[in-house]
Design an enzyme around this catalytic site. Structure first.
Site, PDB file in Angstrom:
ATOM      1  N   HIS A   1       0.833  -1.227   0.000  1.00  0.00           N
ATOM      2  CA  HIS A   1       0.000   0.000   0.000  1.00  0.00           C
ATOM      3  C   HIS A   1       0.862   1.270   0.000  1.00  0.00           C
ATOM      4  O   HIS A   1       0.404   2.332   0.426  1.00  0.00           O
ATOM      5  CB  HIS A   1      -0.948   0.042   1.201  1.00  0.00           C
ATOM      6  CG  HIS A   1      -1.676  -1.236   1.452  1.00  0.00           C
ATOM      7  ND1 HIS A   1      -2.924  -1.500   0.955  1.00  0.00           N
ATOM      8  CD2 HIS A   1      -1.294  -2.347   2.143  1.00  0.00           C
ATOM      9  CE1 HIS A   1      -3.310  -2.723   1.342  1.00  0.00           C
ATOM     10  NE2 HIS A   1      -2.327  -3.250   2.057  1.00  0.00           N
TER      11      HIS A   1
ATOM     12  N   SER B   1      15.055  22.391 -15.180  1.00  0.00           N
ATOM     13  CA  SER B   1      13.912  23.285 -15.362  1.00  0.00           C
ATOM     14  C   SER B   1      14.422  24.636 -15.829  1.00  0.00           C
ATOM     15  O   SER B   1      15.492  25.085 -15.413  1.00  0.00           O
ATOM     16  CB  SER B   1      13.170  23.429 -14.038  1.00  0.00           C
ATOM     17  OG  SER B   1      12.459  24.648 -13.997  1.00  0.00           O
TER      18      SER B   1
ATOM     19  N   LYS C   1      16.254  21.957 -10.069  1.00  0.00           N
ATOM     20  CA  LYS C   1      15.530  20.769 -10.525  1.00  0.00           C
ATOM     21  C   LYS C   1      16.385  19.784 -11.316  1.00  0.00           C
ATOM     22  O   LYS C   1      17.243  20.165 -12.108  1.00  0.00           O
ATOM     23  CB  LYS C   1      14.365  21.198 -11.416  1.00  0.00           C
ATOM     24  CG  LYS C   1      13.275  21.911 -10.650  1.00  0.00           C
ATOM     25  CD  LYS C   1      12.435  20.954  -9.861  1.00  0.00           C
ATOM     26  CE  LYS C   1      11.157  20.707 -10.617  1.00  0.00           C
ATOM     27  NZ  LYS C   1      10.351  19.698  -9.958  1.00  0.00           N
TER      28      LYS C   1
ATOM     29  N   GLU D   1       9.463   9.236 -16.714  1.00  0.00           N
ATOM     30  CA  GLU D   1       8.079   9.696 -16.913  1.00  0.00           C
ATOM     31  C   GLU D   1       7.599   9.413 -18.335  1.00  0.00           C
ATOM     32  O   GLU D   1       6.469   8.944 -18.549  1.00  0.00           O
ATOM     33  CB  GLU D   1       7.982  11.195 -16.641  1.00  0.00           C
ATOM     34  CG  GLU D   1       8.260  11.570 -15.202  1.00  0.00           C
ATOM     35  CD  GLU D   1       8.346  13.075 -15.049  1.00  0.00           C
ATOM     36  OE1 GLU D   1       7.375  13.682 -14.592  1.00  0.00           O
ATOM     37  OE2 GLU D   1       9.386  13.655 -15.393  1.00  0.00           O
TER      38      GLU D   1
ATOM     39  N   GLN E   1      -5.208  -4.211 -43.358  1.00  0.00           N
ATOM     40  CA  GLN E   1      -4.086  -3.316 -43.640  1.00  0.00           C
ATOM     41  C   GLN E   1      -3.806  -2.403 -42.448  1.00  0.00           C
ATOM     42  O   GLN E   1      -2.697  -1.893 -42.306  1.00  0.00           O
ATOM     43  CB  GLN E   1      -4.404  -2.482 -44.893  1.00  0.00           C
ATOM     44  CG  GLN E   1      -3.318  -1.531 -45.315  1.00  0.00           C
ATOM     45  CD  GLN E   1      -3.535  -1.036 -46.730  1.00  0.00           C
ATOM     46  OE1 GLN E   1      -3.290  -1.749 -47.702  1.00  0.00           O
ATOM     47  NE2 GLN E   1      -4.026   0.189 -46.862  1.00  0.00           N
TER      48      GLN E   1
HETATM   49  N1  ARG Z   1      -1.457  -3.578 -48.475  1.00  0.00           N
HETATM   50  C1  ARG Z   1      -2.266  -4.718 -48.199  1.00  0.00           C
HETATM   51  C2  ARG Z   1      -2.284  -4.992 -46.699  1.00  0.00           C
HETATM   52  O1  ARG Z   1      -1.471  -4.495 -46.034  1.00  0.00           O
HETATM   53  C3  ARG Z   1      -1.727  -5.922 -48.901  1.00  0.00           C
HETATM   54  C4  ARG Z   1      -2.757  -6.982 -49.159  1.00  0.00           C
HETATM   55  C5  ARG Z   1      -3.701  -6.511 -50.180  1.00  0.00           C
HETATM   56  N2  ARG Z   1      -4.621  -7.544 -50.567  1.00  0.00           N
HETATM   57  C6  ARG Z   1      -5.767  -7.300 -51.218  1.00  0.00           C
HETATM   58  N3  ARG Z   1      -6.531  -8.306 -51.426  1.00  0.00           N
HETATM   59  N4  ARG Z   1      -6.127  -6.103 -51.551  1.00  0.00           N
HETATM   60  O2  ARG Z   1      -3.135  -5.696 -46.186  1.00  0.00           O
END
Ligand code: ARG
Length: 465
Positions: A161, A282, A288, A295, A327
């Site tokens: 604690h 500081s 300081k 941090e 993606q």
């Molecule tokens: N740039 C795409 C990704 O990062 C690659 C795969 C794309 N595939 C597709 N079927 N459009 O996912």
């Protein structure tokens, strides 16, 4: 600007190029260029396999290999012409390959899709990050073991604690983190083992009718085996999530240590002095010396937790197999990995440089009735009191000392005997902090000899890994 013409890679059925906004939302080249080395390694393995299987000629495979090496060096030297119209790293590399070697470049994508390509590239990248994080953790553990060895018998207050609890040793406290970071390493190692199956050859989702050799490409890329199910291979990102999970837990440990450094380096605690190299001043207060690295580290950890949540959110609603949502996996993982590596390096530097203030640790350990448990244990052991009664008697002595403004060893024998007549002069031998820590010899306890044993154990483990 959008291209007027349709895309050279997939635009056969399109009569118009994409809207400029479409290009902005669709293109990933701004970030996935970080996968260039993995993409080229994957393509080299694929092309070599296609030739070995007689699917393309070895003349074409040679041209592809030479061309890919040129592309790699262009990327490494910064001369590669990245294009947003070509969407991603995969199509940027292939388009450039075509400029360099002509028609043979178009044979590289036989029996392959960008879906298995990106899954392969990303696994290779995350696998490297696991290795880098494990190395970083090893360096941090070594810095902590060095601290533990130097201060195996330095006494400090242990807290619960954030209130004084019982004396512990500096070495024991350092080794607590060595244990945590050891488990973090093990988690990364487990994740690495599980992710080391190759998606390459899964093609778009269903596999391919070409006589490809998935074992060969898996082996060439350092995978243990090919993924057994083509749908799974292209549509899951649990390997990235496992990395983020292991990274999050590790980051949580880093953040707790950072928090301790912030507290310990304050004028109120003075347990440690951080070096000039990891602190800032500081602009107004000349005295300081702020623990900014600790941090910032504590704050950066939030990005890693955020990345894990974000990727879980991306994945949770996707039907099999690939969806373009996926993606969005990369930026989260890139940012989390960068934050983790920076945090590990900063922590290793801070721990290596920090000076524990042995006298301040000891003085703090002696305050706050830290040996009250030792007194209660003495009453149980030497005077035969049930522990609950001993606890009560000791509590009354703590109250008395608190009223007098002194610590337990400052009370007289008469004071002690007034609380319980069975107390003798011998009790004073257990009220010192050195006695207290030396007595904690149970396995895993804080006694200096235990700490030295654990330091030796960790030195051995770290030298083997
Ligand atoms: N740039 C795409 C990704 O990062 C690659 C795969 C794309 N595939 C597709 N079927 N459009 O996912």
């Amino acid at each position: 600007m959008a291209d007027k013409t349709s895309n050279a890679m997939w635009g056969g059925r399109f009569s118009e190029g994409p809207d400029a906004i479409m290009e902005a939302i669709n293109a990933s080249i701004g970030f996935d260029q970080r996968l260039a080395a993995q993409d080229i390694a994957g393509s080299r393995a694929h092309a070599a396999m296609l030739a070995a299987q007689g699917i393309i000629t070895s003349k074409d495979a040679d041209a592809i290999r030479e061309g890919l090496l040129t592309v790699l060096s262009e990327i490494e030297t910064g001369s590669f012409p990245f294009s947003a119209a070509l969407e991603d790293i995969h199509m940027n590399v292939e388009a450039r390959l075509k400029e360099l070697i002509g028609e043979a470049a178009g044979r590289l994508h036989t029996g392959r899709s960008r879906n298995d390509q990106v899954a392969t590239d990303f696994r290779l990248w995350v696998r490297d990050q696991c290795d880098a994080a494990m190395d970083g953790l090893g360096a941090l553990q070594t810095a902590l073991v060095d601290q533990a060895e130097a201060g195996a018998d330095w006494v400090m207050p242990g807290f619960t604690h954030l209130q004084t609890a019982q004396p512990v040793t500096w070495g024991h406290h350092m080794l607590a983190y060595v244990e945590m970071f050891g488990r973090d390493r093990a988690r990364l190692s487990d994740a690495r083992t599980r992710m080391n199956d190759s998606p390459l050859g899964a093609a778009a989702l269903a596999g391919t009718s070409y006589p490809i050799d998935r074992d060969a490409t898996a082996h060439a890329l350092g995978f243990d085996r090919p993924c057994a199910n083509s749908l799974d291979a292209v549509s899951d990102r649990d390997f990235a999530l496992e990395f983020l999970s292991a990274a999050s837990i590790c980051a949580m440990h880093l953040s707790r240590l950072a928090e301790e450094l912030v507290i310990w380096s304050s004028a109120q605690f003075r347990f440690v002095a951080l070096s000039d190299r990891w602190t800032t001043g500081s602009s107004i207060m000349p005295q300081k010396k702020n623990p900014d690295a600790a941090e910032l580290l504590r704050a950066k950890i939030g990005r890693i937790f955020g990345a894990q949540t974000a990727l879980l959110m991306v994945m949770k609603g996707l039907p099999l197999a690939y969806s373009k949502d996926m993606q969005e996996d990369k930026e989260q993982v890139f940012d989390a990995a960068d934050s983790l590596m920076l945090a590990l390096a900063a922590m290793t530097g801070m721990v290596g440089d920090m000076q524990a203030n042995r006298d301040a640790l000891r003085a703090a350990a002696a305050h706050g009735f830290s040996t009250a448990t030792d007194l209660a244990d003495w009453l149980t052991r030497e005077a035969g009191l049930p522990f609950r009664d001993a606890h009560h008697v000791t509590g009354s002595l703590v109250a008395l000392a608190e009223k007098r403004g002194c610590d337990l060893p400052d009370l007289s024998l008469a004071d002690m005997q007034a609380a319980h007549p069975a107390i003798t002069q011998d009790v004073f031998t257990v009220l010192g902090v050195d006695n207290s820590v030396a007595s904690r010899t149970s396995y895993g306890g804080t006694a200096p000899d235990n700490v030295r044993d654990q330091v030796a154990r960790w030195r051995k483990r770290l030298s083997e890994s």
